[in-house]
Every structure is written in structure tokens, then in C-alpha cells.
Design an enzyme around this catalytic site. Structure first.
Site, short mmCIF file in Angstrom:
data_model
loop_
_atom_site.label_atom_id
_atom_site.label_comp_id
_atom_site.label_asym_id
_atom_site.label_seq_id
_atom_site.Cartn_x
_atom_site.Cartn_y
_atom_site.Cartn_z
N SER A 109 0.76 -1.19 -0.13
CA SER A 109 -0.01 0.02 0.10
C SER A 109 0.79 1.33 -0.12
O SER A 109 2.06 1.20 0.49
CB SER A 109 -0.86 -0.20 1.57
N TYR B 103 -2.89 -0.80 10.02
CA TYR B 103 -2.83 -1.00 8.76
C TYR B 103 -1.27 -0.70 8.17
O TYR B 103 -0.89 -1.66 7.32
CB TYR B 103 -4.00 -0.33 7.81
P1 NDP Z 1 -11.91 -5.00 -1.23
O1 NDP Z 1 -12.52 -4.63 0.31
O2 NDP Z 1 -12.81 -4.85 -2.12
O3 NDP Z 1 -11.20 -6.52 -1.08
C1 NDP Z 1 -10.78 -6.98 -0.18
C2 NDP Z 1 -10.88 -8.39 -0.26
O4 NDP Z 1 -10.18 -9.19 0.50
C3 NDP Z 1 -12.21 -9.15 -0.28
O5 NDP Z 1 -12.35 -9.63 -1.78
C4 NDP Z 1 -12.34 -9.81 0.78
O6 NDP Z 1 -13.23 -11.17 0.19
C5 NDP Z 1 -11.03 -10.37 1.16
N1 NDP Z 1 -10.96 -10.47 2.31
C6 NDP Z 1 -10.85 -9.97 3.40
N2 NDP Z 1 -10.65 -10.80 4.55
C7 NDP Z 1 -10.56 -11.83 4.46
C8 NDP Z 1 -10.23 -13.08 4.91
N3 NDP Z 1 -10.10 -12.93 6.35
N4 NDP Z 1 -10.19 -14.15 4.05
C9 NDP Z 1 -10.16 -14.37 2.81
N5 NDP Z 1 -10.64 -13.02 2.27
C10 NDP Z 1 -10.47 -11.94 2.93
O7 NDP Z 1 -10.74 -4.01 -0.99
P2 NDP Z 1 -9.52 -3.63 -2.01
O8 NDP Z 1 -9.74 -4.40 -3.35
O9 NDP Z 1 -9.32 -2.33 -1.91
O10 NDP Z 1 -8.04 -4.48 -1.30
C11 NDP Z 1 -7.46 -5.29 -1.81
C12 NDP Z 1 -6.13 -5.43 -1.14
O11 NDP Z 1 -5.25 -3.98 -1.79
C13 NDP Z 1 -6.10 -5.15 0.22
O12 NDP Z 1 -4.88 -5.76 0.82
C14 NDP Z 1 -5.88 -3.85 0.52
O13 NDP Z 1 -4.99 -3.25 1.75
C15 NDP Z 1 -4.97 -3.40 -0.71
N6 NDP Z 1 -4.90 -1.84 -0.93
C16 NDP Z 1 -5.96 -1.36 -1.26
C17 NDP Z 1 -5.77 0.15 -1.71
C18 NDP Z 1 -7.06 0.91 -2.32
O14 NDP Z 1 -6.83 1.88 -2.59
N7 NDP Z 1 -8.34 0.14 -2.63
C19 NDP Z 1 -4.66 0.54 -1.67
C20 NDP Z 1 -3.38 0.02 -1.13
C21 NDP Z 1 -3.60 -1.15 -0.89
P3 NDP Z 1 -14.26 -11.48 1.25
O15 NDP Z 1 -15.20 -10.33 1.61
O16 NDP Z 1 -15.27 -12.52 0.19
O17 NDP Z 1 -13.76 -12.35 2.31
#
Ligand code: NDP
Length: 254
Positions: free
Chosen positions: A144, A157
Site C-alpha cells: 500500500s 494497517y
Molecule cells: P476490497 O474490500 O474490495 O477487497 C478485499 C478482499 O479481501 C475482499 O475480496 C475480501 O473477500 C478479502 N478478504 C478480506 N478478509 C479476508 C479473509 N479473512 N479471508 C479471505 N479473504 C478476505 O478491497 P481492495 O480491493 O481495495 O483491497 C485489496 C487489497 O489491496 C488489500 O490488501 C488492501 O489493503 C490493498 N490496497 C487497497 C488500496 C485501495 O486504494 N483500494 C490501496 C492499497 C492497498 P471476502 O469479503 O469474500 O472475504
């Protein structure tokens, strides 16, 4: 030789059922790999599978809560059982708790660290023997901007995302001998469910990101497809241990 051919390869993408994970899964699928997306939300996964299959990809969903070691192990085992191998792992599952450090509970701290960092460690550890068996592999860990910068609300985070970069470097050095490349991607501000929450917490965020980002906009999950394709393919065989910002220039701008 086609550097960008992933036909016959198998990729596991945690949190691949939406947001950045789905964008990256699409990038990898576009080069011909079979995709296993993992997460908890089956309804979201059904839509994601449709998106991937509409592209012509072989894709399946495995329910997994990656905060549990047994589920990480079972996920990799199920992917290997179904497709015979695991070549690519994208450790993308993530969550956030936005609070001042003095207000973060111990439980919240562990929840963020377990979801964002420990899960990546456990899934990588589970995938390692499969990649050794396959003669090599690609691990892509999602960091991130908070891997680089501090924010008043990012103690948990940011710690998890800083850890992702150091874990990436350590694993890259350990597993280079096995022809496994381990890299991190540092997304800028991307429009997903996660950042809907961030924009609610910091109302000025929408505009301040647009202003600071040289590209003048928020990223989309689709913006993450190309870096995933590169890091999953032979084009990146001499690239390991890096942390690549995909941020429209956010991290090099004042
Ligand atoms: P979303 O909330 O759209 O996606 C997060 C995903 O993680 C979901 O698909 C969720 O699936 C999955 N997830 C969360 N907890 C669990 C768990 N315990 N077990 C399995 N799956 C899990 O967010 P983003 O797409 O934005 O985030 C994706 C990654 O990118 C993260 O690591 C985030 O920190 C990182 N990121 C995002 C940024 C942004 O600006 N959006 C910037 C920098 C980094 P489900 O709900 O089905 O479990």
C-alpha cells in the site's frame, strides 16, 4: 518465446472475488492461466467468476478465511488437487481499521495484522512446496502507500503493509534458489469497497488524492491488471524482492 504466455499455469488469488484482487485475477487470466479465487463472500465470488469466465478463463472459487492457517493450507491443497499445480499466488486479501493509535483495541490490531500480513505468510508457506514441485513460481504480495507513508489512522494497517514489503524481501532472498520470484505491489488510491470506507472516514480524501496524484484521478481495479500480468509471467523472471508502486505517480509527487 512469448514472455507473456501463462497457458497451463495456475494462479491462486486471495480476495480475488472483488476489487483489486479481481482486477489482478483478470490480468493474469488474460494471459491464459487458470484462476482460483479465494475469499469468504460467495455472492461476490459468483459475480467475479462470471466476469472471469466471460473472458474465456477457467476459474473457480474456494471458500477460505485466510486468517486461519488450516484454511490457507486447505486452499492451496484444493487448488493443487483441482488443477494439478500452483504456479502463482497473489496475497491480496486485506482489511483496515481506521482509528487513532490510542483507540485501536488489541483485538482490532490482531485482526488487521492477521488479515493483511500473517495470511500472506501462511499462504506463501503453504504454496512454497507446490511451486518447488512445479520448478518455480511467482508470489505477488499487496502492500500500500501505507508501506511507505504514515497517517494518523494507519498504525495497524501501515504496520501490516510495511511488514509486507520486508516479508517480500526476506522470502525473495530465501526462495530465489527455487526459481520463485517474490514481489510486492503498492497500489495508490484505488476505487474499491475498502476505500469507500476511507472516504467516509476522511471526507476530503476524494479531492486530496485527485490533487496530489499526477495522473489526476483515483485508480480502478483494472489499473492493477498489467502489473499482475507482468509479475506473474516470465517477463519478470529476473525481478524479485521489489515493491512496485502502481499509483498514478502519487508516491513521487509532493
Ligand atoms: P476490497 O474490500 O474490495 O477487497 C478485499 C478482499 O479481501 C475482499 O475480496 C475480501 O473477500 C478479502 N478478504 C478480506 N478478509 C479476508 C479473509 N479473512 N479471508 C479471505 N479473504 C478476505 O478491497 P481492495 O480491493 O481495495 O483491497 C485489496 C487489497 O489491496 C488489500 O490488501 C488492501 O489493503 C490493498 N490496497 C487497497 C488500496 C485501495 O486504494 N483500494 C490501496 C492499497 C492497498 P471476502 O469479503 O469474500 O472475504
Amino acid at each position: 518465446m512469448n514472455l507473456f504466455d501463462l497457458k497451463g499455469k495456475v494462479a491462486v488469488v486471495t480476495g480475488g472475488n472483488g476489487g483489486i484482487g479481481l482486477g489482478m485475477a483478470q490480468g493474469i487470466a488474460s494471459l491464459g492461466a487458470s484462476i482460483v479465487i479465494a475469499g469468504r463472500n460467495e455472492a461476490k465470488a459468483a459475480e467475479a467468476l462470471k466476469t472471469l469466465r466471460d473472458m474465456g478463463a477457467e476459474a473457480s472459487f474456494i471458500v477460505a478465511d485466510v486468517t486461519h492457517k488450516a484454511e490457507c493450507v486447505a486452499l492451496i491443497a484444493a487448488a493443487a488437487a483441482k488443477y494439478g499445480r500452483v504456479d502463482i499466488l497473489v496475497n491480496n486479501a486485506g482489511t483496515s481499521v481506521r482509528k487513532a493509535p490510542e483507540d485501536i483495541t488489541e483485538e482490532e490490531w490482531h485482526h488487521v495484522l492477521d488479515t493483511n500480513l500473517t495470511s500472506a505468510f501462511l499462504c506463501s508457506q503453504a504454496a512454497y512446496p507446490e511451486m518447488v514441485k512445479a520448478g518455480g513460481g511467482k508470489m505477488i504480495n499487496i502492500g500500500s502507500m501505507m508501506s511507505l507513508f504514515g497517517a494518523p489512522f494507519s498504525a495497524a494497517y501501515g504496520s501490516s503493509k510495511g511488514g509486507i514489503v520486508q516479508m517480500t524481501r526476506a522470502m525473495a532472498t530465501a526462495w530465489a534458489k527455487d526459481n520463485i520470484q517474490v514481489n510486492a505491489v503498492l497500489p495508490g488510491w484505488i476505487d474499491t469497497d475498502l476505500t469507500v470506507g476511507a472516504r467516509a472516514y476522511v471526507p476530503t480524501l476524494q479531492n486530496s488524492v485527485e490533487k496530489r496524484t499526477p495522473s489526476g484521478r483515483w485508480g480502478t481495479p483494472h489499473d492493477m491488471a498489467g502489473v499482475a500480468a507482468f509479475l506473474a509471467s516470465a517477463a519478470s523472471d529476473f525481478v524479485t524482492g521489489t515493491a512496485i508502486p502502481v499509483d498514478g505517480g502519487f508516491s513521487i509527487s509532493m
